[in-house]
Design an enzyme around this catalytic site. Structure first.
Site, PDB file in Angstrom:
ATOM      1  N   VAL A   1       0.600  -1.247  -0.194  1.00 44.10           N
ATOM      2  CA  VAL A   1       0.031   0.107   0.028  1.00 44.10           C
ATOM      3  C   VAL A   1       0.875   1.214   0.115  1.00 44.10           C
ATOM      4  O   VAL A   1       2.072   1.128   0.345  1.00 44.10           O
ATOM      5  CB  VAL A   1      -0.754   0.061   1.212  1.00 44.10           C
ATOM      6  CG1 VAL A   1      -2.160  -0.755   1.099  1.00 44.10           C
ATOM      7  CG2 VAL A   1      -0.088  -0.234   2.524  1.00 44.10           C
TER       8      VAL A   1
ATOM      9  N   GLU B   1      -3.375  -7.971  -2.255  1.00 43.69           N
ATOM     10  CA  GLU B   1      -4.392  -7.566  -1.410  1.00 43.69           C
ATOM     11  C   GLU B   1      -5.340  -6.348  -1.736  1.00 43.69           C
ATOM     12  O   GLU B   1      -6.344  -6.299  -1.734  1.00 43.69           O
ATOM     13  CB  GLU B   1      -4.142  -7.701   0.038  1.00 43.69           C
ATOM     14  CG  GLU B   1      -2.606  -7.038   0.203  1.00 43.69           C
ATOM     15  CD  GLU B   1      -2.234  -6.920   1.612  1.00 43.69           C
ATOM     16  OE1 GLU B   1      -2.435  -7.996   2.394  1.00 43.69           O
ATOM     17  OE2 GLU B   1      -1.723  -5.853   2.161  1.00 43.69           O
TER      18      GLU B   1
END
Ligand code: 0RQ
Length: 493
Positions: free
Chosen positions: A259, A284
């Protein structure tokens, strides 16, 4: 059956002091929005009346400000797992007010089912659709959704009409059998489906349905700067060379990327390389860069746990659903982050470090050793099991006063054994097959900022003994210098 339709305020009163509450979603995507805020207001009223109100909060990963932020500011959280990135919650964690259990995301659902966290009382989940017989279609984030719906006694559903009914089919929802009955999870390529396009819940457990049109929080990304661009280019250079030498198969392997700004920039850069063929993503969090590359034909398919994209990007996806519908898949994190599947598919993993040491250990979570930043998230699920695990970081932080390359990390999330390649804006340290002494030379030479190279070499000269040459007295000299002078360049050796 007809569900009880309520306002968020009415639904919030179905949550009690001491309850353990599971929330859907992963990053702000797919998290409920209006009920958590109403719970925060209810907690403030209870506190004002002199009554206690604090709950345990279980989520897929980080959430929106209307969940973690609102509840933290209302002092309504007593326990939190497994990941967060909210500044107000972070402050409460670091002051000791909230007990935070930082853990690998892939393990949470299984540990909840096993009872390691005690009873889960309430599930609060966002849905695009809920049918009379209990088929719930999630929105843009899944997380631990199927597990909390099964474990909780009471389910509160936020139906969010920003997400059109046509997204039924975006999700692949399954829960594995628990040991000793577990079999292999039969995903052999990122697009394989093993479950259903909805969560089957028990309609009798639904105690409230709340209708909303609230969008996900929109973080956005910082524009590329010279440093992030150089990091992205170095990752691309590394992967191109691996394909050229045949260490990565010519058809390439699925990518995972973490992220944040750096991860988004790295993926954008990799996607532009003419020497890397169109590829698949097994990750993810599907961020903006993946969607841009999909439109350019560079990303063929993306499997993830959440579509954590900006508001204009989600609108684009829904408007062009026919193009995207067979290129995107969202799964519970027990599958998206499953170590066995990551190893089987040969996923190339790319995550971000706060600091790395000269032996290759990585700290992704603790600022200067003690203060929690976000958490380990899925980085460990992927790193330990990747075909090649890459860590990226700018070589310095805070205008150069902090070196991201230190003699010894002040907290370990990923040990030297799991970290194969370290990349900064200065270069690439390929650590595969090297001893700790060799790794130290390569990391200092290729990755450290030039201002810090002489200091790191001076440290290494004093740390000459053993398999891993650590000088225990000086290992934290950088951190000590920062604590005393706010500048690691003042470290003395
Ligand atoms: O702070 O904004 O106040 O200046 O840390 O740093 O460089 O913007 O990096 O946004 O990519 O986040 C590791 C936190 C990096 C993230 C981390 C300061 C720096 C800045 C952020 P300011 P950048 P990013 C799957 C993958 C763990 C979980 C994970 C993360 C701020 O990537 O949480 O990988 N990773 N999940 O100035 C003190 C240092 C520092 C430092 C940077 N050494 N000391 N401060 N900063 N290095 C996703 C999920 O699991 C959901």
């Amino acid at each position: 059956m007809s569900y009880p339709i309520m306002t968020a305020e009415e639904a919030a009163r179905l949550v009690h002091d001491g309850d353990q509450v599971g929330f859907s979603g992963f990053t702000p995507a797919g998290c409920p929005k209006v009920v958590p805020q109403a719970i925060a207001h209810y907690a403030e009223e209870e506190h004002a009346a002199g009554r206690p109100f604090r709950i345990g909060v279980f989520t897929g990963a980080s959430t929106g400000d209307r969940l973690d932020g609102a509840l933290a500011r209302a002092h309504a959280i007593k326990f939190r797992a497994p990941y967060q990135s909210n500044k107000d919650l972070r402050a409460e964690i670091n002051s000791g007010e909230v007990a935070y259990c930082d853990m690998h995301l892939s393990q949470l659902a299984q540990e909840m089912r096993a009872g390691f966290f005690g009873k889960i009382h309430v599930a609060i989940v966002e849905a695009a659709e809920l049918t009379e017989d209990g088929q719930l279609v999630p929105t843009t984030g899944v997380g631990i959704l199927p597990t909390i719906c099964r474990l909780a006694d009471r389910i509160i559903v936020e139906i969010n009409d920003r997400h059109p009914a046509k997204i039924r089919g975006l999700h692949d929802i399954a829960e594995p059998l628990d040991p000793p009955a577990r079999r292999e999870l039969p995903i052999y390529k990122p697009s394989d489906r093993v479950g259903k396009p909805y969560v089957q819940l028990d309609p009798k457990k639904v105690v409230a349905v709340v209708k909303t049109s609230e969008p996900n929080d929109d973080g956005g990304f910082a524009p590329l700067d010279e440093v992030t661009q150089a990091i992205g280019d170095n990752v691309t250079k590394f992967l191109e060379e691996e394909i050229r030498t045949g260490r990565i198969p010519r058809e390439f392997l699925p990518l995972q990327s973490g992220v944040g700004n750096i991860a988004n920039a790295v993926l954008a850069s990799v996607g532009k390389s003419p020497k890397i063929p169109p590829f698949e993503v097994y990750t993810e969090v599907i961020q903006d860069a993946v969607i841009g590359l999909m439109k350019e034909g560079r990303v063929k398919f993306a499997s993830g746990c959440s579509l954590s994209v900006s508001r204009n990007v989600i609108l684009d996806i829904y408007q062009n659903w026919d193009f995207f519908k067979d290129k995107l898949l969202l799964r519970p994190e027990e599958y998206s982050n499953n170590p066995g599947i990551v190893r089987r598919l040969g996923v190339i993993t790319m995550n971000t470090a706060l600091e790395a040491d000269i032996y290759g250990n990585i700290n992704s979570t603790h600022v200067l050793g003690t203060k929690m930043m976000n958490g380990i998230g899925g980085s460990g699920d992927f790193t330990r099991n990747g075909y090649i695990s890459i860590f990226t970081t700018p070589s310095t932080a805070k205008g150069g006063a902090i070196s991201a390359i230190v003699p010894m990390v002040s907290h370990v999330d990923h040990s030297e054994h799991s970290v194969k390649v370290l990349i900064t804006e200065y270069g690439i340290a390929d650590l595969r097959g090297l001893s700790p002494r060799q790794r130290a030379e390569r990391i200092i030479e290729n990755c450290a900022h030039p201002d810090y190279r002489p200091l790191l070499r001076a440290y290494l000269a004093q740390a000459s003994e053993g398999q891993t040459p650590v000088c225990l007295e000086k290992a934290f000299a950088f951190h000590k210098a920062f604590a005393e002078t706010k500048d690691m360049r003042q470290a003395k050796f």
